[in-house]
Design a protein around this motif. Structure first.
Motif, short mmCIF file in Angstrom:
data_model
loop_
_atom_site.label_atom_id
_atom_site.label_comp_id
_atom_site.label_asym_id
_atom_site.label_seq_id
_atom_site.Cartn_x
_atom_site.Cartn_y
_atom_site.Cartn_z
N VAL A 18 0.83 -1.21 0.00
CA VAL A 18 0.00 0.00 0.00
C VAL A 18 0.86 1.25 0.00
O VAL A 18 2.02 1.24 0.42
CB VAL A 18 -0.94 0.02 1.22
CG1 VAL A 18 -1.84 -1.18 1.23
CG2 VAL A 18 -0.15 0.09 2.52
N ARG A 19 0.25 2.35 -0.45
CA ARG A 19 0.87 3.67 -0.38
C ARG A 19 0.39 4.36 0.90
O ARG A 19 -0.69 4.04 1.42
CB ARG A 19 0.49 4.50 -1.59
CG ARG A 19 0.91 3.90 -2.91
CD ARG A 19 0.67 4.86 -4.06
NE ARG A 19 -0.72 5.26 -4.17
CZ ARG A 19 -1.65 4.56 -4.80
NH1 ARG A 19 -1.31 3.41 -5.40
NH2 ARG A 19 -2.89 4.98 -4.87
N PRO A 20 1.15 5.32 1.41
CA PRO A 20 0.70 6.06 2.60
C PRO A 20 -0.66 6.72 2.35
O PRO A 20 -0.91 7.32 1.31
CB PRO A 20 1.80 7.12 2.78
CG PRO A 20 3.01 6.51 2.17
CD PRO A 20 2.51 5.71 1.00
N GLY A 28 -3.48 2.43 5.93
CA GLY A 28 -2.20 1.75 6.06
C GLY A 28 -1.24 2.49 6.96
O GLY A 28 -0.69 1.95 7.91
N VAL A 29 -1.01 3.76 6.69
CA VAL A 29 -0.20 4.63 7.54
C VAL A 29 -0.43 6.05 7.05
O VAL A 29 -0.61 6.29 5.87
CB VAL A 29 1.30 4.26 7.49
CG1 VAL A 29 1.87 4.53 6.12
CG2 VAL A 29 2.10 5.02 8.54
N ASP A 45 8.41 3.82 5.53
CA ASP A 45 8.19 2.60 4.77
C ASP A 45 8.62 1.41 5.62
O ASP A 45 9.74 1.37 6.13
CB ASP A 45 8.99 2.63 3.47
CG ASP A 45 8.44 3.66 2.50
OD1 ASP A 45 7.46 4.33 2.87
OD2 ASP A 45 8.99 3.79 1.41
N VAL A 70 4.06 -1.06 3.59
CA VAL A 70 3.81 0.32 3.17
C VAL A 70 5.01 0.78 2.34
O VAL A 70 6.16 0.68 2.76
CB VAL A 70 3.61 1.25 4.37
CG1 VAL A 70 3.52 2.70 3.92
CG2 VAL A 70 2.35 0.85 5.13
N ASP A 71 4.72 1.26 1.16
CA ASP A 71 5.77 1.69 0.23
C ASP A 71 5.38 3.06 -0.33
O ASP A 71 4.38 3.20 -1.02
CB ASP A 71 5.91 0.67 -0.90
CG ASP A 71 7.03 1.02 -1.86
OD1 ASP A 71 7.71 2.04 -1.65
OD2 ASP A 71 7.24 0.25 -2.83
N SER A 72 6.17 4.07 -0.02
CA SER A 72 5.87 5.43 -0.49
C SER A 72 6.80 5.89 -1.59
O SER A 72 6.62 6.98 -2.13
CB SER A 72 5.98 6.41 0.69
OG SER A 72 7.32 6.50 1.14
N ALA A 107 2.82 -1.39 -4.93
CA ALA A 107 1.92 -0.53 -4.16
C ALA A 107 1.19 0.47 -5.04
O ALA A 107 0.32 1.19 -4.55
CB ALA A 107 2.72 0.22 -3.09
#
Length: 537
Positions: A208-210, A257-258, A288, A314-316, A407
């Motif tokens: 997921v993305r932030p 997610g965050v 991340d 989580v991957d931004s 993500a």
């Protein structure tokens, strides 16, 4: 005598009882293939896998045969290395008889100088909890000994040393019998949860993305009647979310997610008078990371059970990449005649969800598209054609490329290229110098010439002279006079090759036509018949 025999039998009974209580069963562990993140997605490092198997075995643990582990992975269609979902970990206990699962990933690897980084996790199959993990790195430069004696000089040597050192922190508390893997209270919790069967756990999305929502969907076994009496919660870090259900079998919880916002506390049902308040994480900025997810069950009777379900990532960061064009530059632009090859390389190796490519002309019109939903090919080719298989006109085009990671983060890049389909041209002029002729050659366009050859032929098909070179412009002194050229019909054949791979042959059937003393009218009349271009493919 009878009393003596009874005494002996009594001693034997005591020994049998004592022996029966001293019997131990070795713990078993399944070591799964090591994921090599330093190379392409899902690359395996079997050499490191074998080193880990040896180290685990050296701790007195029975290691499940590799063939059985591979068969287990094939049976459950396990394609992603370095990770197992909770249901699969539970099945490893049932199918392989494994008390423990060992997962590891090579996170860095270099050949010069030799270096390697390794992350390892030990997971208990009874409840899916990670009970030990360690990360270590090792470099050849840091292991240089005096005079180079016993210094590691290969990846295998580094693997052996790294595996040995990372296992020095191995938890000694694992030296227990099979029936008493934990203390009494913990064992009771495991026995209490033995009837809780989670058939499946799905995180949507897994990456997921932030700020993006994560949904966890649980499916309990039909026999899990407890779910109709217990409240089900999903715990992420210190955040707790109530899971809802319509049929008591499927449960669902959703959360962000965050993000950058501090959350609020959530009251969880409990037999305590003031309840149990779980305060959410307060973060000034997101990071991340991989977030573990825990299942919480609370009964009205006060029973409370927690079990690890899995994790999401989580991957931004958009996937950074480079585009390398394999072409000769004409001016400041890469140019090509028939086709152009280019490669796309990720700066940090990671799985690619999809990619797209487009070729745009100078007017902004897309003339060609391509896309894929898997890992990047080793190289890409544009043959100078449109999606209708028509040859594109000569000109400047932009090759645009876009990549999406798991993500959904995306990044794009474009590079301008020049399409030049015309064959190489050359211009020649003659003038008299010291009683002989001098030929001046120069390129007819901006594409560099990398090779040329000139032949002079007599009318009776006798080769008079030959000249060659590797660049233009060039000046050649012809060993013949203007009078000879005027008197005899000497043929000139000029072959040219440019840096784009194009070749051409230019024939002048009568060299006298290039003499400056000839009138323009005569040259114009004769050129149509005597000057011929021949394209050599």
């Amino acid at each position: 005598m009878k009393k003596k025999n009874l005494h002996i039998l009594g001693l034997m009974a005591v020994l049998i009882v004592l022996f029966s209580h001293s019997v131990v069963w070795a713990i078993s562990a399944a070591v799964f293939p090591v994921d090599d993140l330093s190379r392409q997605h899902n690359s395996v490092d079997m050499a490191m896998t074998n080193f880990l198997r040896a180290e685990v075995s050296g701790k007195g643990i029975d290691v499940i045969p590799q063939s059985k582990v591979m068969a287990f992975m094939a049976r459950y269609n396990i394609r992603q290395l370095g990770y197992l979902s909770s249901p699969v970990i539970m099945r490893a206990r049932q199918d392989l008889g494994a008390d423990l699962v060992v997962l590891a990933s090579v996170c860095e690897q270099h050949k010069k100088p030799v270096a390697m980084g390794l992350t390892i996790s030990l997971i208990r199959t009874s409840d899916g909890l990670t009970i030990w993990s360690n990360t270590r790195g090792l470099s050849q430069l840091a292991e240089q000994h005096l005079l180079g004696i016993d210094s590691p000089d290969s990846l295998n040597a580094i693997r052996s040393i790294l595996a040995g050192r990372i296992f020095k922190a191995w938890p000694h508390a694992l030296n227990f019998t099979a029936g008493r893997a934990m203390a009494g209270a913990q064992l009771a919790r495991i026995q209490e949860k033995s009837y809780i069967q989670v058939e499946s756990v799905v995180f949507t999305p897994k990456f997921v993305r932030p700020g993006q929502d994560v949904t966890c969907t649980l499916r309990f076994h039909n026999d899990s009647a407890f779910s109709r009496r217990a409240k089900v919660f999903i715990k992420v870090g210190n955040n707790v979310h109530l899971a809802s259900s319509e049929d008591g079998r499927f449960y669902e919880a959703k959360w962000v997610g965050v993000d950058n916002k501090p959350g609020k506390g959530t009251l969880v049902a409990s037999n305590e008078s003031d309840g149990r308040l779980f305060k959410s994480l307060t973060a000034d900025k997101f990071k991340d990371d991989e977030f573990p997810v825990t299942l919480i069950l609370d009964w009205p009777t006060g029973q409370h059970v927690e079990s690890y379900l899995g994790s999401y990532i989580v991957d931004s960061r958009p996937p950074a990449f480079t585009m390398k064009l394999m072409a000769v530059k004409v001016g400041n632009l890469p140019a090509f005649r028939d086709k152009i090859l280019f490669t796309i390389k990720l700066k940090k190796p990671e799985p690619v969800k999809k990619w797209a490519m487009a070729v745009v002309d100078s007017k902004g019109k897309v003339i060609m598209r391509d896309r894929g939903s898997s890992d990047l090919p080793d190289e890409f080719v544009w043959s100078g054609q449109t999606n209708r298989n028509l040859r594109a006109d000569d000109g400047i085009y932009s090759i645009c490329f876009k990549i999406w990671d798991r993500a959904g983060n995306s990044s794009e890049m474009s590079r301008k290229v020049m399409l030049l389909a015309v064959k190489p041209r050359v211009k020649m002029a003659l003038k008299q110098v010291g009683g002989k002729l001098q030929a001046s050659l120069r390129a007819g366009d901006n594409v560099p010439v990398v090779g040329w050859n000139m032949e002079l032929w007599a009318p009776d098909n006798v080769l008079l002279h030959t000249f060659d070179g590797q660049s233009l412009p060039a000046r050649i002194v012809l060993p013949i006079s203007e009078a000879t050229v005027d008197k005899e019909k000497i043929q000139c054949i000029l072959k040219v090759r440019d840096s784009l791979g194009g070749t051409s042959i230019h024939k002048i059937n009568n060299l006298a036509l290039r003499l400056p003393v000839r009138s323009r009218a005569v040259r114009k009349a004769d050129s149509a018949a005597d000057n011929v271009w021949h394209i050599d493919f």
